[in-house]
Design a protein around this motif. Sequence first.
Motif, PDB file in Angstrom:
ATOM      1  N   ARG A 281     -46.694  16.224  -8.272  1.00 40.47           N
ATOM      2  CA  ARG A 281     -45.929  16.307  -9.520  1.00 40.47           C
ATOM      3  C   ARG A 281     -46.382  17.544 -10.274  1.00 40.47           C
ATOM      4  NH1 ARG A 281     -42.082  14.471 -12.278  1.00 40.47           N
ATOM      5  NH2 ARG A 281     -42.170  14.354 -14.532  1.00 40.47           N
TER       6      ARG A 281
ATOM      7  N   ASP B  56     -37.547  16.481  -3.093  1.00 41.05           N
ATOM      8  CA  ASP B  56     -36.322  16.712  -2.328  1.00 41.05           C
ATOM      9  C   ASP B  56     -36.246  18.163  -1.855  1.00 41.05           C
ATOM     10  OD1 ASP B  56     -33.738  16.960  -1.337  1.00 41.05           O
ATOM     11  OD2 ASP B  56     -32.832  15.852  -2.990  1.00 41.05           O
TER      12      ASP B  56
ATOM     13  N   ASN C  54     -40.235  17.868  -8.248  1.00 38.48           N
ATOM     14  CA  ASN C  54     -40.751  16.567  -8.689  1.00 38.48           C
ATOM     15  C   ASN C  54     -39.945  15.402  -8.140  1.00 38.48           C
ATOM     16  OD1 ASN C  54     -42.935  17.636 -10.033  1.00 38.48           O
ATOM     17  ND2 ASN C  54     -41.915  17.682 -12.026  1.00 38.48           N
ATOM     18  N   ALA C  55     -38.707  15.642  -7.716  1.00 42.26           N
ATOM     19  CA  ALA C  55     -37.894  14.613  -7.055  1.00 42.26           C
ATOM     20  C   ALA C  55     -38.251  14.487  -5.581  1.00 42.26           C
ATOM     21  CB  ALA C  55     -36.411  14.944  -7.206  1.00 42.26           C
TER      22      ALA C  55
END
Length: 144
Positions: free
Chosen positions: A70, A26, A23-24
């Motif tokens: 997300r 990354d 969700n980041a």
Amino acid sequence: MPDNNEHHERLAHLAAGLTAAWNAHDPQAVAALCAADYEGENVGEATPHYGPAGMAVSVATYLQAFPDLRFTVDDVVIEGERVVQVWRAHATHCGPLLNIPASGRTVQVRGVSLLTFRDDKLWRALYIWDMAGLLRTIGLLPDL
């Protein structure tokens, strides 16, 4: 030796960290959670991905297609060293995926991840998700 509650909490924390890294947006943070000999199978990929580098490539591929991706986790089951997450992915299809050009459509896909941890790292994973539902949402399959 930790009791069963501590063990479950540790595994739940590891799995939640994986979701948070996704969700980041990354790929390197997701990869850092993988064991050196990690192996992941994904119904959306022709071949398994291996090691942290393979995970990073896989994550980057999905983020290219869905830059606002997300995940929400609906349920978690923990047994032994395995964690099962039942999840929903919410995103906008803005880039190519599976040789399918961007549709611009908002999608919601349901899936399940079977995650096996070893030494506090993700060691094995199986990702099963509703590819037919995704294809229907972006207009490539008819409604049932």
